[in-house]
Design an enzyme around this catalytic site. Structure first.
Site, short mmCIF file in Angstrom:
data_model
loop_
_atom_site.label_atom_id
_atom_site.label_comp_id
_atom_site.label_asym_id
_atom_site.label_seq_id
_atom_site.Cartn_x
_atom_site.Cartn_y
_atom_site.Cartn_z
N TYR A 162 0.83 -1.20 0.00
CA TYR A 162 0.00 0.00 0.00
C TYR A 162 0.87 1.26 0.00
CZ TYR A 162 -4.04 2.94 0.72
OH TYR A 162 -5.02 3.89 0.55
N PHE A 187 -7.45 19.05 -25.97
CA PHE A 187 -7.91 17.67 -25.95
C PHE A 187 -9.13 17.60 -25.03
CE2 PHE A 187 -8.24 13.28 -24.60
CZ PHE A 187 -8.43 12.72 -25.85
N THR A 188 -10.04 16.67 -25.34
CA THR A 188 -11.35 16.63 -24.68
C THR A 188 -11.25 16.61 -23.14
OG1 THR A 188 -11.28 14.24 -25.00
CG2 THR A 188 -12.52 15.52 -26.63
N ASP A 196 1.58 18.32 -22.24
CA ASP A 196 0.87 17.05 -22.29
C ASP A 196 1.81 16.09 -23.00
OD1 ASP A 196 -0.60 14.83 -22.96
OD2 ASP A 196 -2.46 15.93 -23.27
N LYS A 251 -0.42 5.60 -24.12
CA LYS A 251 -0.01 5.82 -25.51
C LYS A 251 1.49 5.54 -25.62
CE LYS A 251 -4.03 8.27 -25.18
NZ LYS A 251 -4.80 8.36 -23.93
N ARG A 256 -13.75 12.74 -34.69
CA ARG A 256 -13.06 13.84 -34.02
C ARG A 256 -13.47 15.12 -34.72
NH1 ARG A 256 -10.61 11.95 -29.07
NH2 ARG A 256 -12.83 12.13 -28.85
N PHE A 309 -19.34 12.49 -26.87
CA PHE A 309 -18.93 11.54 -27.91
C PHE A 309 -18.83 10.11 -27.38
CE2 PHE A 309 -14.59 11.26 -26.34
CZ PHE A 309 -14.45 12.48 -25.68
#
Ligand code: PLI
Length: 459
Positions: A74, A126-127, A217, A260, A384, A451
């Site tokens: 933990y 970005f969303t 990002d 990614k 998109r 979306f």
């Protein structure tokens, strides 16, 4: 096209996952039941899944072995220290806050770095990133250079920030009213377009004058580094990892979706240079994610991410990655299919406005095109465009992006060049009877990130 321009896979296949194709009649039933939203199709009903490159990657034997080294304590897991050291090695940041995925990091950064009413300029949006910025009182401003909104225009670094737009914003609202700059490398919704090292340096120089912070990002930063090596003078002979490290030297920290360029199936982090901000982030991570030494991840997942980040920086890996995507785009371009130029890092983007000139933006051409591609071939892609852009929080009107795109997103190390051939054939075939594609209207429109779960019917 000369196949020798596209490197063979720098891996061999140890484990396979069978895929099957259902027939057209079955696909018709599936897409109707999914409300013409490819997010709502079951994976079992998909032949080639290009919905996203997020979390859909194939891990290496070393990463799978790493899972067995998971320390699920933990507190104080050894895998946290491995990931922390890796982030220091690759990005140069001292402080690490693991999160369950990228949006967990965006939530924490937005909470600690935005005061309500402040502006958050970015190179497009970005969303989930914009969602968290706005949910914390920030006002997103797009300061990407104009050419990024023109799908047909070639520019080697379409993701660059327009410094004049940034300067103008500073002059208009005052530096104290800018929370930070959000710089994405690469820019997903512009078509996976990279940012040049020169632009990163220039942004740093300008923001330093005003004491404005810059957070990257980092989600697809290795792909960005490859483009710098390929296209920017002076980097031809540089190692990918050295390019990545230099990129981040011009930032104050970064959020990353490990799903990614981390080549894993789950995970992400916030990395910071400043100790005070780190302390503030740690106070948040225990509320929203978990203990600071695991955030939102299992120990084994931190281990896989640490290994994946290093593998991602290997030249053979990233060259094949970028060129496999380019292979698909090159075939489509040669066949006269309208795509976003230049071909980006993670995906080929179809330009739905030019693909379906018979549909207006209010008939959701990209959503309709993605649905029809599935119907045609069992290939799943993603809208998109206007649906992803959502509505203005104050006026309730649709955001109306210039880019109305369908993204064919290639998972890492998953599909072969023959799969790309199949996808290209399907799109070329659909293009030959594109007039059959009907527009769509909402039958269910969620308030947030519509979306993902919105439903449609044909007009
Ligand atoms: O899906 P997450 O929460 O791990 O990461 C969010 C996220 C942040 N930035 C960028 C540039 C992304 O592309 C991103 C997630 N992208 C998804 C899910 C995609 O399909 O592109």
């Amino acid at each position: 096209m000369d196949i020798r321009n596209y490197p063979a896979e720098p891996f061999k296949i140890k484990s396979v996952e069978p895929v099957k194709m259902i027939n057209k009649e079955q696909r018709e039933k599936v897409i109707k039941e999914a409300g013409f939203n490819t997010f709502l199709i079951d994976s079992e009903d998909v032949y080639i899944d290009l919905l996203t490159d997020s979390g859909t990657n194939a891990m290496s034997d070393r990463q799978w072995a790493g899972l067995m080294m998971g320390d699920e304590a933990y507190a104080g897991s050894r895998n946290f220290y491995h990931l922390k050291d890796t982030v220091k090695d690759v990005f140069g940041f001292d402080y690490l806050v693991p999160t369950h995925q990228g949006r967990g990091a965006e939530n924490i950064l937005s909470k600690i770095a935005i005061k309500p009413g402040q502006f958050v300029p970015g190179n497009m949006y970005f969303t989930t990133t914009r969602y968290h910025q706005e949910a914390n009182g920030g006002k997103f401003v797009d300061i990407i250079k104009d050419v990024a909104h023109d799908s047909a225009a070639y520019d080697p670094f379409k993701g660059d920030i327009d410094l004049n737009k940034l300067q103008k914003l500073i002059d208009e609202v005052g530096a104290e009213n800018i929370a930070y700059i959000c710089l994405a490398v690469t820019v997903n919704l512009a078509g996976g377009q990279p940012v040049s090292m020169k632009n990163m340096k220039d942004v740093r120089e300008l923001t330093n004058k005003y004491g404005i912070k810059v957070f990257y990002d980092a989600t697809r930063c290795v792909e960005n580094a490859y483009f710098i090596k390929e296209r920017e003078a002076g980097f031809e002979n540089a190692e990918i990892k050295d390019i990545v490290r230099e990129m981040f030297s011009y930032s104050d920290g970064a959020t990353m979706s490990g799903k990614k360029d981390g080549i894993v199936n789950i995970g992400g982090f916030l990395a910071l240079r400043d100790e005070d901000l780190f302390l503030a982030a740690k106070e948040m991570v225990v509320v929203f994610e978990g203990m600071p030494s695991y955030g939102g991840m299992a120990g084994r997942d931190m281990e896989a991410l640490a290994i994946g980040l290093q593998e991602s920086c290997q030249f053979e890996y990233i060259e094949h990655r970028i060129k496999q995507v380019r292979y698909l785009g090159d075939i489509l371009r040669e066949a006269g299919i309208p795509i976003v130029e230049p071909i980006g890092g993670h995906a080929v983007f179809l330009d739905a406005r030019r693909f379906c000139p018979h549909l207006t933006q209010d008939e959701f051409p990209a959503q309709a095109l993605a649905a029809n591609l599935y119907l045609e071939s069992g290939v799943r892609a993603m809208e998109r465009g206007i649906i992803s852009a959502g509505r203005n929080r104050e006026t309730g009107d649709h955001h109306r992006p210039k880019l109305e795109l369908v993204r064919l997103t290639i998972p890492r190390r998953v599909y072969t060049y023959r799969h790309m051939d199949y996808v290209a054939d399907a799109i070329i075939s659909l293009y030959s009877h594109k007039e059959d594609i009907k527009g769509l209207r909402f039958v269910y429109e969620p308030k947030q990130l519509r979306f993902f779960t919105g439903r449609f019917e044909e007009i």
